[in-house]
Design a protein around this motif. Structure first.
Motif, PDB file in Angstrom:
ATOM      1  N   GLU A   1       9.171  38.974  58.464  1.00 28.77           N
ATOM      2  CA  GLU A   1       9.455  37.666  59.071  1.00 28.77           C
ATOM      3  C   GLU A   1      10.805  37.210  58.536  1.00 28.77           C
ATOM      4  OE1 GLU A   1       7.505  33.263  59.849  1.00 28.77           O
ATOM      5  OE2 GLU A   1       6.371  34.760  58.750  1.00 28.77           O
ATOM      6  N   GLY A   2      11.796  37.159  59.411  1.00 23.52           N
ATOM      7  CA  GLY A   2      13.155  36.857  59.002  1.00 23.52           C
ATOM      8  C   GLY A   2      13.401  35.380  58.742  1.00 23.52           C
ATOM      9  N   ALA A   3      14.563  35.112  58.149  1.00 25.91           N
ATOM     10  CA  ALA A   3      15.010  33.748  57.842  1.00 25.91           C
ATOM     11  C   ALA A   3      16.474  33.815  57.424  1.00 25.91           C
ATOM     12  CB  ALA A   3      14.184  33.149  56.708  1.00 25.91           C
ATOM     13  N   PRO A   4      17.172  32.695  57.466  1.00 26.14           N
ATOM     14  CA  PRO A   4      18.523  32.660  56.906  1.00 26.14           C
ATOM     15  C   PRO A   4      18.421  32.606  55.378  1.00 26.14           C
ATOM     16  CG  PRO A   4      17.937  30.519  57.840  1.00 26.14           C
ATOM     17  CD  PRO A   4      16.804  31.445  58.126  1.00 26.14           C
ATOM     18  N   LEU A   5      19.037  33.582  54.723  1.00 26.10           N
ATOM     19  CA  LEU A   5      19.024  33.629  53.256  1.00 26.10           C
ATOM     20  C   LEU A   5      20.382  33.208  52.735  1.00 26.10           C
ATOM     21  CD1 LEU A   5      17.131  36.987  52.632  1.00 26.10           C
ATOM     22  CD2 LEU A   5      16.206  34.647  52.709  1.00 26.10           C
ATOM     23  N   HIS A   6      20.395  32.153  51.947  1.00 30.01           N
ATOM     24  CA  HIS A   6      21.625  31.633  51.347  1.00 30.01           C
ATOM     25  C   HIS A   6      21.817  32.370  50.024  1.00 30.01           C
ATOM     26  CE1 HIS A   6      24.229  27.850  51.598  1.00 30.01           C
ATOM     27  NE2 HIS A   6      24.861  28.759  50.887  1.00 30.01           N
ATOM     28  N   ILE A   7      22.951  33.032  49.851  1.00 22.45           N
ATOM     29  CA  ILE A   7      23.206  33.875  48.688  1.00 22.45           C
ATOM     30  C   ILE A   7      24.194  33.176  47.747  1.00 22.45           C
ATOM     31  CG2 ILE A   7      23.910  36.181  47.921  1.00 22.45           C
ATOM     32  CD1 ILE A   7      21.517  36.146  49.895  1.00 22.45           C
ATOM     33  N   TYR A   8      23.891  33.255  46.446  1.00 24.35           N
ATOM     34  CA  TYR A   8      24.730  32.669  45.399  1.00 24.35           C
ATOM     35  C   TYR A   8      24.987  33.717  44.329  1.00 24.35           C
ATOM     36  CZ  TYR A   8      23.126  28.319  47.498  1.00 24.35           C
ATOM     37  OH  TYR A   8      22.844  27.316  48.382  1.00 24.35           O
ATOM     38  N   ASP A   9      26.171  33.684  43.712  1.00 21.32           N
ATOM     39  CA  ASP A   9      26.429  34.606  42.611  1.00 21.32           C
ATOM     40  C   ASP A   9      25.744  34.099  41.345  1.00 21.32           C
ATOM     41  OD1 ASP A   9      28.106  32.748  41.305  1.00 21.32           O
ATOM     42  OD2 ASP A   9      29.952  33.826  41.777  1.00 21.32           O
ATOM     43  N   LYS A  10      25.885  34.847  40.254  1.00 17.79           N
ATOM     44  CA  LYS A  10      25.176  34.526  39.003  1.00 17.79           C
ATOM     45  C   LYS A  10      25.558  33.166  38.434  1.00 17.79           C
ATOM     46  CE  LYS A  10      28.500  36.870  36.125  1.00 17.79           C
ATOM     47  NZ  LYS A  10      28.747  37.544  34.907  1.00 17.79           N
ATOM     48  N   ASP A  11      26.736  32.652  38.809  1.00 16.92           N
ATOM     49  CA  ASP A  11      27.190  31.350  38.317  1.00 16.92           C
ATOM     50  C   ASP A  11      26.891  30.219  39.292  1.00 16.92           C
ATOM     51  OD1 ASP A  11      28.309  32.522  35.953  1.00 16.92           O
ATOM     52  OD2 ASP A  11      30.006  33.201  37.172  1.00 16.92           O
ATOM     53  N   GLY A  12      26.225  30.548  40.411  1.00 20.39           N
ATOM     54  CA  GLY A  12      25.872  29.529  41.391  1.00 20.39           C
ATOM     55  C   GLY A  12      26.890  29.318  42.494  1.00 20.39           C
ATOM     56  N   ALA A  13      27.976  30.124  42.506  1.00 21.52           N
ATOM     57  CA  ALA A  13      28.972  29.993  43.571  1.00 21.52           C
ATOM     58  C   ALA A  13      28.362  30.452  44.897  1.00 21.52           C
ATOM     59  CB  ALA A  13      30.215  30.819  43.255  1.00 21.52           C
ATOM     60  N   ASP A  14      28.614  29.694  45.944  1.00 26.61           N
ATOM     61  CA  ASP A  14      28.081  29.950  47.277  1.00 26.61           C
ATOM     62  C   ASP A  14      28.768  31.176  47.890  1.00 26.61           C
ATOM     63  OD1 ASP A  14      27.365  29.873  49.988  1.00 26.61           O
ATOM     64  OD2 ASP A  14      27.578  27.702  50.126  1.00 26.61           O
ATOM     65  N   LEU A  15      27.972  32.204  48.237  1.00 23.71           N
ATOM     66  CA  LEU A  15      28.509  33.415  48.851  1.00 23.71           C
ATOM     67  C   LEU A  15      28.233  33.455  50.354  1.00 23.71           C
ATOM     68  CD1 LEU A  15      27.498  36.011  46.119  1.00 23.71           C
ATOM     69  CD2 LEU A  15      29.706  34.864  46.427  1.00 23.71           C
ATOM     70  N   GLY A  16      27.576  32.410  50.867  1.00 23.91           N
ATOM     71  CA  GLY A  16      27.325  32.334  52.297  1.00 23.91           C
ATOM     72  C   GLY A  16      25.881  32.589  52.677  1.00 23.91           C
ATOM     73  N   ILE A  17      25.639  32.491  53.972  1.00 17.75           N
ATOM     74  CA  ILE A  17      24.293  32.673  54.511  1.00 17.75           C
ATOM     75  C   ILE A  17      24.224  34.033  55.194  1.00 17.75           C
ATOM     76  CG2 ILE A  17      22.613  31.846  56.207  1.00 17.75           C
ATOM     77  CD1 ILE A  17      23.589  29.018  55.580  1.00 17.75           C
ATOM     78  N   PHE A  18      23.196  34.772  54.858  1.00 15.05           N
ATOM     79  CA  PHE A  18      22.945  36.084  55.436  1.00 15.05           C
ATOM     80  C   PHE A  18      21.765  35.933  56.387  1.00 15.05           C
ATOM     81  CE2 PHE A  18      21.597  40.618  55.116  1.00 15.05           C
ATOM     82  CZ  PHE A  18      22.809  41.201  55.449  1.00 15.05           C
ATOM     83  N   GLU A  19      22.039  35.959  57.684  1.00 14.44           N
ATOM     84  CA  GLU A  19      20.982  35.820  58.693  1.00 14.44           C
ATOM     85  C   GLU A  19      20.174  37.110  58.754  1.00 14.44           C
ATOM     86  OE1 GLU A  19      20.140  33.155  60.421  1.00 14.44           O
ATOM     87  OE2 GLU A  19      21.844  31.884  59.928  1.00 14.44           O
ATOM     88  N   VAL A  20      18.874  37.004  58.518  1.00 13.77           N
ATOM     89  CA  VAL A  20      18.000  38.173  58.543  1.00 13.77           C
ATOM     90  C   VAL A  20      16.981  37.983  59.659  1.00 13.77           C
ATOM     91  CG1 VAL A  20      16.407  39.614  57.250  1.00 13.77           C
ATOM     92  CG2 VAL A  20      18.280  38.466  56.051  1.00 13.77           C
ATOM     93  N   PRO A  21      17.170  38.674  60.794  1.00  8.84           N
ATOM     94  CA  PRO A  21      16.217  38.525  61.890  1.00  8.84           C
ATOM     95  C   PRO A  21      14.916  39.289  61.633  1.00  8.84           C
ATOM     96  CG  PRO A  21      18.038  39.952  62.541  1.00  8.84           C
ATOM     97  CD  PRO A  21      18.321  39.472  61.157  1.00  8.84           C
TER      98      PRO A  21
END
Length: 120
Positions: free
Chosen positions: A43-63
């Motif tokens: 079951e897919g969802a938009p996954l928001h990815i962050y680096d180890k320091d909390g910097a926003d790396l963007g949203i990875f859409e997973v269908p």
């Protein structure tokens, strides 16, 4: 990848198979991938990815129904599958489910080198 999979369902000398569920708004702890792996999004969802320091790396859409193959090398993960091909993120990161339904996947880590062909 300890601490990420909701449940380890199988392990042998070649692979570790994880069941993984992430509720809406829930995020994983910061974790480090040490192996190349593939996953199937039940079951897919938009996954928001962050680096180890909390910097926003963007949203990875997973269908739903998508299959991904990732190579782990030199501290980074690179998507090898057609969907998302070429995307790179640090092997150490965290993810948050930005969707309104639970995200569910089955993930298979390869303990050794990736299988021949490198992608699924």
């Amino acid at each position: 990848m300890a601490g990420v999979g909701s449940e380890k369902v199988f392990e042998n000398d070649k692979v570790i198979v994880w069941n993984f569920v992430l509720e809406p708004g829930e995020e994983t702890p910061v974790h480090t991938h040490e192996h190349s792996y593939m996953w199937y999004a039940i079951e897919g969802a938009p996954l928001h990815i962050y680096d180890k320091d909390g910097a926003d790396l963007g949203i990875f859409e997973v269908p739903t129904g998508a299959v991904y193959s990732l190579k782990c090398q030199d501290g980074y993960l690179e998507v090898l599958s057609e969907i998302g091909k070429g995307a790179r993120v640090p092997a150490t990161h965290k993810a948050r489910n930005d969707g309104d339904r639970p995200y569910r996947e089955v993930l298979v880590e390869y303990k050794d080198a990736m299988p021949a062909g490198g992608s699924v």
